[in-house]
Design a protein around this motif. Structure first.
Motif, PDB file in Angstrom:
ATOM      1  N   LEU A 279     -41.461  15.718  57.600  1.00  0.00           N
ATOM      2  CA  LEU A 279     -40.563  16.767  57.108  1.00  0.00           C
ATOM      3  C   LEU A 279     -39.615  17.234  58.211  1.00  0.00           C
ATOM      4  CD1 LEU A 279     -39.814  18.717  54.782  1.00  0.00           C
ATOM      5  CD2 LEU A 279     -41.501  20.295  55.722  1.00  0.00           C
ATOM      6  N   VAL A 280     -40.101  17.323  59.430  1.00  0.00           N
ATOM      7  CA  VAL A 280     -39.283  17.794  60.553  1.00  0.00           C
ATOM      8  C   VAL A 280     -38.200  16.774  60.897  1.00  0.00           C
ATOM      9  CG1 VAL A 280     -39.353  18.516  62.980  1.00  0.00           C
ATOM     10  CG2 VAL A 280     -41.182  19.170  61.436  1.00  0.00           C
ATOM     11  N   ARG A 281     -38.470  15.490  60.665  1.00  0.00           N
ATOM     12  CA  ARG A 281     -37.464  14.456  60.941  1.00  0.00           C
ATOM     13  C   ARG A 281     -36.520  14.227  59.763  1.00  0.00           C
ATOM     14  NH1 ARG A 281     -42.302  12.328  62.632  1.00  0.00           N
ATOM     15  NH2 ARG A 281     -42.384  10.897  60.874  1.00  0.00           N
ATOM     16  N   TRP A 282     -36.884  14.747  58.605  1.00  0.00           N
ATOM     17  CA  TRP A 282     -36.145  14.494  57.375  1.00  0.00           C
ATOM     18  C   TRP A 282     -34.817  15.244  57.331  1.00  0.00           C
ATOM     19  CZ3 TRP A 282     -36.375  17.624  52.552  1.00  0.00           C
ATOM     20  CH2 TRP A 282     -35.799  16.962  51.473  1.00  0.00           C
ATOM     21  N   ALA A 283     -34.785  16.463  57.815  1.00  0.00           N
ATOM     22  CA  ALA A 283     -33.572  17.278  57.767  1.00  0.00           C
ATOM     23  C   ALA A 283     -33.473  18.125  59.039  1.00  0.00           C
ATOM     24  CB  ALA A 283     -33.583  18.176  56.537  1.00  0.00           C
ATOM     25  N   TYR A 284     -32.288  18.254  59.555  1.00  0.00           N
ATOM     26  CA  TYR A 284     -32.089  18.955  60.824  1.00  0.00           C
ATOM     27  C   TYR A 284     -32.476  20.428  60.767  1.00  0.00           C
ATOM     28  CZ  TYR A 284     -27.857  21.197  59.085  1.00  0.00           C
ATOM     29  OH  TYR A 284     -26.976  21.974  58.377  1.00  0.00           O
ATOM     30  N   VAL A 285     -32.488  21.043  59.597  1.00  0.00           N
ATOM     31  CA  VAL A 285     -32.819  22.470  59.510  1.00  0.00           C
ATOM     32  C   VAL A 285     -34.293  22.743  59.810  1.00  0.00           C
ATOM     33  CG1 VAL A 285     -30.955  23.044  57.928  1.00  0.00           C
ATOM     34  CG2 VAL A 285     -33.182  22.423  57.011  1.00  0.00           C
ATOM     35  N   PHE A 286     -35.157  21.749  59.611  1.00  0.00           N
ATOM     36  CA  PHE A 286     -36.570  21.906  59.928  1.00  0.00           C
ATOM     37  C   PHE A 286     -36.772  21.553  61.393  1.00  0.00           C
ATOM     38  CE2 PHE A 286     -36.543  20.618  55.390  1.00  0.00           C
ATOM     39  CZ  PHE A 286     -37.056  21.779  54.860  1.00  0.00           C
ATOM     40  N   THR A 287     -37.006  22.546  62.221  1.00  0.00           N
ATOM     41  CA  THR A 287     -37.119  22.303  63.656  1.00  0.00           C
ATOM     42  C   THR A 287     -38.547  22.385  64.176  1.00  0.00           C
ATOM     43  OG1 THR A 287     -36.560  24.622  64.052  1.00  0.00           O
ATOM     44  CG2 THR A 287     -34.759  23.035  64.141  1.00  0.00           C
ATOM     45  N   GLY A 288     -39.475  22.744  63.331  1.00  0.00           N
ATOM     46  CA  GLY A 288     -40.875  22.788  63.739  1.00  0.00           C
ATOM     47  C   GLY A 288     -41.785  22.968  62.548  1.00  0.00           C
ATOM     48  N   MET A 289     -43.028  22.518  62.709  1.00  0.00           N
ATOM     49  CA  MET A 289     -44.003  22.683  61.643  1.00  0.00           C
ATOM     50  C   MET A 289     -45.396  22.718  62.251  1.00  0.00           C
ATOM     51  SD  MET A 289     -44.601  20.512  58.169  1.00  0.00           S
ATOM     52  CE  MET A 289     -45.198  19.068  58.984  1.00  0.00           C
ATOM     53  N   ARG A 290     -46.236  23.591  61.697  1.00  0.00           N
ATOM     54  CA  ARG A 290     -47.595  23.744  62.198  1.00  0.00           C
ATOM     55  C   ARG A 290     -48.523  24.011  61.020  1.00  0.00           C
ATOM     56  NH1 ARG A 290     -50.140  28.400  65.505  1.00  0.00           N
ATOM     57  NH2 ARG A 290     -48.691  29.656  64.304  1.00  0.00           N
ATOM     58  N   TRP A 291     -49.691  23.397  61.048  1.00  0.00           N
ATOM     59  CA  TRP A 291     -50.707  23.586  60.004  1.00  0.00           C
ATOM     60  C   TRP A 291     -51.867  24.384  60.542  1.00  0.00           C
ATOM     61  CZ3 TRP A 291     -50.367  22.374  54.977  1.00  0.00           C
ATOM     62  CH2 TRP A 291     -49.402  21.457  54.589  1.00  0.00           C
ATOM     63  N   GLY A 292     -52.488  25.176  59.703  1.00  0.00           N
ATOM     64  CA  GLY A 292     -53.710  25.877  60.050  1.00  0.00           C
ATOM     65  C   GLY A 292     -54.585  25.995  58.814  1.00  0.00           C
ATOM     66  N   PRO A 293     -55.709  25.425  58.764  1.00  0.00           N
ATOM     67  CA  PRO A 293     -56.224  24.376  59.655  1.00  0.00           C
ATOM     68  C   PRO A 293     -55.467  23.070  59.442  1.00  0.00           C
ATOM     69  CG  PRO A 293     -57.692  24.657  57.781  1.00  0.00           C
ATOM     70  CD  PRO A 293     -56.610  25.708  57.656  1.00  0.00           C
ATOM     71  N   PRO A 294     -55.686  22.080  60.329  1.00  0.00           N
ATOM     72  CA  PRO A 294     -54.976  20.802  60.196  1.00  0.00           C
ATOM     73  C   PRO A 294     -55.259  20.137  58.850  1.00  0.00           C
ATOM     74  CG  PRO A 294     -56.167  20.912  62.271  1.00  0.00           C
ATOM     75  CD  PRO A 294     -56.581  22.101  61.464  1.00  0.00           C
TER      76      PRO A 294
END
Length: 66
Positions: A19-34
């Motif tokens: 998702l982060v590589r799909w569109a420039y507007v997404f600059t980071g992503m984090r899951w909790g829990p993984p």
């Protein structure tokens, strides 16, 4: 909108690191829990390095979309 791709591939893009590589507007992503995604999982997506959106999954169809 119609996308010429199987549902499994779309689900993988929307829920994975791609998702982060799909569109420039997404600059980071984090899951909790993984992943794997389940009820109660939280995903934080950063947009343009400025705004962070926190999603809490109330329902999951991950088993269906694999």
């Amino acid at each position: 909108m119609e996308i010429a791709a199987p549902p499994e591939w779309i689900w993988k893009v929307l829920t994975g690191d791609a998702l982060v590589r799909w569109a420039y507007v997404f600059t980071g992503m984090r899951w909790g829990p993984p992943p794997p995604i389940s009820v109660g999982s939280i995903r934080e997506v950063t947009l343009l390095g400025v705004l962070t959106v926190r999603e809490r999954f109330l329902r999951s169809h991950a088993a269906v979309c694999r």
